[in-house]
Design a protein around this motif. Structure first.
Motif, mmCIF file in Angstrom:
data_model
loop_
_atom_site.group_PDB
_atom_site.id
_atom_site.type_symbol
_atom_site.label_atom_id
_atom_site.label_comp_id
_atom_site.label_asym_id
_atom_site.label_seq_id
_atom_site.Cartn_x
_atom_site.Cartn_y
_atom_site.Cartn_z
ATOM 1 N N ALA A 22 -78.984 -98.698 17.057
ATOM 2 C CA ALA A 22 -78.930 -98.917 18.513
ATOM 3 C C ALA A 22 -78.473 -97.655 19.223
ATOM 4 C CB ALA A 22 -77.983 -100.075 18.827
ATOM 5 N N ARG A 23 -77.516 -96.951 18.617
ATOM 6 C CA ARG A 23 -77.036 -95.705 19.208
ATOM 7 C C ARG A 23 -78.127 -94.642 19.201
ATOM 8 N NH1 ARG A 23 -71.570 -92.427 17.329
ATOM 9 N NH2 ARG A 23 -71.745 -90.731 18.845
ATOM 10 N N LEU A 24 -78.919 -94.630 18.113
ATOM 11 C CA LEU A 24 -80.007 -93.666 18.025
ATOM 12 C C LEU A 24 -81.037 -93.912 19.121
ATOM 13 C CD1 LEU A 24 -81.565 -91.433 16.623
ATOM 14 C CD2 LEU A 24 -82.467 -93.121 15.013
ATOM 15 N N LEU A 25 -81.346 -95.177 19.404
ATOM 16 C CA LEU A 25 -82.322 -95.517 20.431
ATOM 17 C C LEU A 25 -81.825 -95.173 21.824
ATOM 18 C CD1 LEU A 25 -83.600 -98.961 19.077
ATOM 19 C CD2 LEU A 25 -84.820 -96.777 19.059
ATOM 20 N N ALA A 26 -80.513 -95.086 21.977
ATOM 21 C CA ALA A 26 -79.933 -94.820 23.301
ATOM 22 C C ALA A 26 -79.338 -93.420 23.355
ATOM 23 C CB ALA A 26 -78.871 -95.867 23.625
ATOM 24 N N ARG A 27 -80.097 -92.438 22.891
ATOM 25 C CA ARG A 27 -79.585 -91.074 22.816
ATOM 26 C C ARG A 27 -79.235 -90.499 24.181
ATOM 27 N NH1 ARG A 27 -80.014 -88.302 18.138
ATOM 28 N NH2 ARG A 27 -79.965 -86.337 19.283
ATOM 29 N N ARG A 28 -79.821 -91.003 25.249
ATOM 30 C CA ARG A 28 -79.566 -90.467 26.584
ATOM 31 C C ARG A 28 -78.465 -91.231 27.301
ATOM 32 N NH1 ARG A 28 -82.880 -90.004 30.484
ATOM 33 N NH2 ARG A 28 -82.086 -87.946 30.996
ATOM 34 N N SER A 29 -77.776 -92.078 26.582
ATOM 35 C CA SER A 29 -76.693 -92.853 27.179
ATOM 36 C C SER A 29 -75.631 -91.923 27.753
ATOM 37 C CB SER A 29 -76.064 -93.775 26.132
ATOM 38 O OG SER A 29 -75.020 -94.526 26.690
ATOM 39 N N GLY A 30 -75.224 -92.182 28.986
ATOM 40 C CA GLY A 30 -74.193 -91.367 29.636
ATOM 41 C C GLY A 30 -74.728 -90.214 30.451
ATOM 42 N N GLU A 31 -76.002 -89.868 30.282
ATOM 43 C CA GLU A 31 -76.578 -88.781 31.077
ATOM 44 C C GLU A 31 -76.909 -89.271 32.485
ATOM 45 O OE1 GLU A 31 -79.914 -86.917 29.271
ATOM 46 O OE2 GLU A 31 -78.960 -86.702 27.307
ATOM 47 N N PRO A 32 -76.862 -88.380 33.480
ATOM 48 C CA PRO A 32 -77.214 -88.779 34.852
ATOM 49 C C PRO A 32 -78.657 -89.290 34.907
ATOM 50 C CG PRO A 32 -76.143 -86.633 34.828
ATOM 51 C CD PRO A 32 -76.443 -86.966 33.402
ATOM 52 N N TRP A 33 -78.874 -90.289 35.779
ATOM 53 C CA TRP A 33 -80.217 -90.826 35.958
ATOM 54 C C TRP A 33 -80.997 -89.939 36.928
ATOM 55 C CZ3 TRP A 33 -82.519 -95.676 34.415
ATOM 56 C CH2 TRP A 33 -81.764 -96.377 33.460
ATOM 57 N N THR A 34 -82.265 -89.752 36.614
ATOM 58 C CA THR A 34 -83.124 -88.952 37.483
ATOM 59 C C THR A 34 -84.016 -89.862 38.327
ATOM 60 O OG1 THR A 34 -84.940 -88.817 35.876
ATOM 61 C CG2 THR A 34 -83.181 -87.154 35.721
ATOM 62 N N ASP A 35 -84.592 -89.280 39.351
ATOM 63 C CA ASP A 35 -85.512 -90.038 40.190
ATOM 64 C C ASP A 35 -86.719 -90.515 39.384
ATOM 65 O OD1 ASP A 35 -86.263 -90.758 43.123
ATOM 66 O OD2 ASP A 35 -88.067 -89.775 42.355
ATOM 67 N N ASP A 36 -87.175 -89.703 38.449
ATOM 68 C CA ASP A 36 -88.306 -90.103 37.607
ATOM 69 C C ASP A 36 -87.963 -91.319 36.765
ATOM 70 O OD1 ASP A 36 -89.959 -88.119 38.547
ATOM 71 O OD2 ASP A 36 -89.537 -86.722 36.896
ATOM 72 N N GLU A 37 -86.731 -91.378 36.258
ATOM 73 C CA GLU A 37 -86.329 -92.542 35.462
ATOM 74 C C GLU A 37 -86.275 -93.804 36.312
ATOM 75 O OE1 GLU A 37 -83.502 -91.720 31.835
ATOM 76 O OE2 GLU A 37 -82.747 -90.675 33.601
ATOM 77 N N TYR A 38 -85.708 -93.700 37.500
ATOM 78 C CA TYR A 38 -85.690 -94.861 38.389
ATOM 79 C C TYR A 38 -87.113 -95.321 38.702
ATOM 80 C CZ TYR A 38 -80.666 -94.386 39.325
ATOM 81 O OH TYR A 38 -79.298 -94.338 39.214
ATOM 82 N N SER A 39 -88.000 -94.358 38.909
ATOM 83 C CA SER A 39 -89.396 -94.704 39.180
ATOM 84 C C SER A 39 -90.016 -95.428 37.998
ATOM 85 C CB SER A 39 -90.207 -93.437 39.489
ATOM 86 O OG SER A 39 -89.750 -92.822 40.679
ATOM 87 N N SER A 40 -89.669 -94.990 36.778
ATOM 88 C CA SER A 40 -90.189 -95.642 35.575
ATOM 89 C C SER A 40 -89.672 -97.069 35.464
ATOM 90 C CB SER A 40 -89.786 -94.848 34.330
ATOM 91 O OG SER A 40 -90.367 -93.562 34.334
ATOM 92 N N VAL A 41 -88.390 -97.266 35.797
ATOM 93 C CA VAL A 41 -87.810 -98.611 35.768
ATOM 94 C C VAL A 41 -88.528 -99.515 36.757
ATOM 95 C CG1 VAL A 41 -85.753 -99.967 36.305
ATOM 96 C CG2 VAL A 41 -85.549 -97.875 34.956
ATOM 97 N N VAL A 42 -88.750 -99.022 37.952
ATOM 98 C CA VAL A 42 -89.418 -99.808 38.986
ATOM 99 C C VAL A 42 -90.832 -100.183 38.547
ATOM 100 C CG1 VAL A 42 -90.376 -99.702 41.318
ATOM 101 C CG2 VAL A 42 -88.041 -98.911 40.888
ATOM 102 N N ALA A 43 -91.562 -99.224 38.016
ATOM 103 C CA ALA A 43 -92.928 -99.497 37.564
ATOM 104 C C ALA A 43 -92.933 -100.507 36.427
ATOM 105 C CB ALA A 43 -93.596 -98.198 37.121
ATOM 106 N N ALA A 44 -91.963 -100.403 35.520
ATOM 107 C CA ALA A 44 -91.895 -101.332 34.396
ATOM 108 C C ALA A 44 -91.552 -102.745 34.855
ATOM 109 C CB ALA A 44 -90.854 -100.841 33.387
ATOM 110 N N LEU A 45 -90.642 -102.852 35.800
ATOM 111 C CA LEU A 45 -90.310 -104.177 36.333
ATOM 112 C C LEU A 45 -91.520 -104.815 37.004
ATOM 113 C CD1 LEU A 45 -86.757 -103.777 37.951
ATOM 114 C CD2 LEU A 45 -87.350 -104.979 35.849
ATOM 115 N N ALA A 46 -92.236 -104.023 37.782
ATOM 116 C CA ALA A 46 -93.422 -104.533 38.464
ATOM 117 C C ALA A 46 -94.480 -104.981 37.458
ATOM 118 C CB ALA A 46 -94.000 -103.468 39.391
ATOM 119 N N ALA A 47 -94.473 -104.373 36.263
ATOM 120 C CA ALA A 47 -95.429 -104.742 35.207
ATOM 121 C C ALA A 47 -94.878 -105.834 34.304
ATOM 122 C CB ALA A 47 -95.782 -103.513 34.382
ATOM 123 N N ASP A 48 -93.734 -106.431 34.675
ATOM 124 C CA ASP A 48 -93.113 -107.540 33.949
ATOM 125 C C ASP A 48 -92.680 -107.151 32.536
ATOM 126 O OD1 ASP A 48 -92.127 -110.131 34.011
ATOM 127 O OD2 ASP A 48 -93.896 -110.960 32.996
#
Length: 264
Positions: free
Chosen positions: A14-40
């Motif tokens: 689980a730790r390996l899968l979350a290698r970016r844990s603790g890093e600042p979120w970027t606008d591109d990441e937020y955009s990816s989250v939004v697109a993924a939510l919209a795609a269910d």
């Protein structure tokens, strides 16, 4: 280059899968989250794709909802999914900015700041364009390495009289006027051919720069006349005042070197 995997990560997938844990979120990441939510797509899948933990993704979802609603966890996720699948064109960036008190910056807003700095657009106009305060806009200009200090920002773009930024500017201006400038040179040669270190204190940056030029000329002339072989001499010019750490001077610390000299 493939990141190295530590022993702890091998023992904790689980730790390996979350290698970016603790890093600042970027606008591109937020955009990816939004697109993924919209795609269910599920939160767990989103977390795996972004190398974040599911908890971190759910925390991000809260920041994409209006602060006034106070939504968290599943409530924030469900509300966002509903908004993103409707035809209202939900502005999630406005909510993200509201959660950060106007300090969330998008690539397009940064582009506006870069262009505004180049054109010397008045700060009040620039701040209104990106939807931020003058103070937050100034801080972002510094983060983008366009401005060195509040003096740079206000001298170039101005500010609103009586505002928070003007108060900081006035303090910084007085700080700059009361500053002293320290010039240090390691490996300097004087007119007698003696190699030593130099330290001098000056009341202005201009005075220190003139001293540096004079000593550099002497160093080079003596090295040539006496046919000395010398390594590069290193210099540094530092401005210091009563509260430099809080307000910054109009110029950053600078350093350089007098090139090495080889006897002919």
């Amino acid at each position: 280059m493939t990141p190295q995997i530590t022993v702890n990560e091998q023992a904790n997938p689980a730790r390996l899968l979350a290698r970016r844990s603790g890093e600042p979120w970027t606008d591109d990441e937020y955009s990816s989250v939004v697109a993924a939510l919209a795609a269910d797509i599920s939160v767990e899948q989103i977390a795996e794709e972004l190398q974040r933990t599911p908890g971190a993704v759910r925390g991000a979802l809260r920041l994409l909802t209006p602060p006034a609603l106070g939504l968290r966890g599943a409530a924030a996720e469900n509300w966002l999914r509903e908004q993103l699948t409707s035809s209202t064109g939900y502005d999630w960036r406005a909510s993200r900015r509201a959660h950060s008190n106007g300090t969330y910056w998008t690539p397009s807003a940064d582009d506006v700041l870069v262009d505004g700095w180049r054109r010397s657009t008045p700060l009040g106009e620039l701040a209104a364009t990106v939807g931020a305060t003058e103070l937050h806009t100034h801080r972002r200009l510094v983060q983008l390495h366009l401005s060195h200090s509040v003096l740079d920002t206000v001298n170039r773009l101005g500010c609103t009289p009586g505002g928070d930024l003007e108060a900081r500017y006035l303090v910084a201006r007085d700080e700059y006027r009361s500053a002293v400038w320290v010039l240090t040179i390691d490996g300097l040669v004087d007119q007698y051919g003696t190699v030593s270190d130099h330290v001098s204190v000056h009341s202005s940056r201009g005075s220190a720069a003139m001293t540096l030029e004079r000593l550099t000329n002497t160093h080079r002339f003596t090295a040539t006349a006496r046919r000395l072989s010398l390594p590069a001499a290193r210099w540094r010019l530092v401005g210091r005042g009563l509260d430099t750490a809080a307000y910054g001077l109009g110029h950053p610390d600078t350093s350089g070197e007098i090139p090495a000299h080889r006897a002919a």
